[in-house]
Design an enzyme around this catalytic site. Structure first.
Site, short mmCIF file in Angstrom:
data_model
loop_
_atom_site.label_atom_id
_atom_site.label_comp_id
_atom_site.label_asym_id
_atom_site.label_seq_id
_atom_site.Cartn_x
_atom_site.Cartn_y
_atom_site.Cartn_z
CB SER A 40 -0.95 0.02 1.19
OG SER A 40 -0.25 0.25 2.39
CE LYS A 78 -2.80 2.35 4.66
NZ LYS A 78 -2.50 1.42 3.61
#
Length: 189
Positions: A40, A78
């Site tokens: 990701s 993230k």
């Protein structure tokens, strides 16, 4: 004569004991190693990269944060996009924060689909979360590999209480050693 080796042995035990206490304190409250899982955050991080996170850093926009996943017993990494008080919008693959357009050179723009025109769908913060601005003590986060990232577009805002720390170093693989200092922001205009 016996007291000298015994005294030296005791001093070594004391040094080892204090070394263990200091290492435990640092790992729990200052820095900690972590293994990245998944794709990701590609190309910034690859699967199985080993990073060092700082647990005492101030969080800024575009920092990489590690936090407790909202719906599973995992940690996610993230990029911070929205800070408290920010408005966030994505329009035609352009990130707009507080009305200012930003380049995102860190986003993985490669795709196997020749018909894939956008990497990130259009959205506003309000459409995704019901909030017009990021509330106090929350963050809006996105992965760098937008086509393969579960992030605030899917699970909403992240509480500051869920933040474990900020990634500061990639230490493995050795050939990819990198220090992450400061934001990677760049305005378009």
């Amino acid at each position: 004569m016996q007291s000298r080796p015994k005294s030296e042995f005791q001093s070594w035990l004391v040094a080892i004991f204090f070394g263990i206490i200091i290492a435990f304190f640092c790992r729990e409250f200052v820095v900690s190693p972590l293994v990245v899982k998944g794709a990701s955050m590609m190309p910034t991080y690859e699967n199985q990269d080993v990073i060092i996170i700082s647990k005492i850093s101030d969080i800024d926009r575009f920092d990489h944060v590690v936090f407790k996943a909202p719906y599973e017993d995992e940690y996610y990494i993230k990029r911070v996009i929205g800070l408290p008080g920010d408005t966030v919008e994505m329009k035609d693959d352009i990130l707009i924060i507080n009305g200012i357009e930003y380049e995102e050179p860190y986003v993985n723009r490669s795709t196997d689909n020749p018909f894939q025109k956008r990497i990130t769908e259009n959205f506003t913060l309000e459409e995704l979360t019901g909030e017009s601005k990021v509330p106090e003590n929350y963050l809006f986060v996105l992965g760098d590999n937008r086509l393969r990232s579960s992030d605030s577009r899917h699970f909403g805002l992240i509480s500051m209480d869920a933040i474990l720390g900020e990634s500061k170093f990639r230490i493995y693989p050795i050939r990819e050693l990198k220090v992450f200092w400061g934001a990677e922001e760049k305005r378009i205009n």
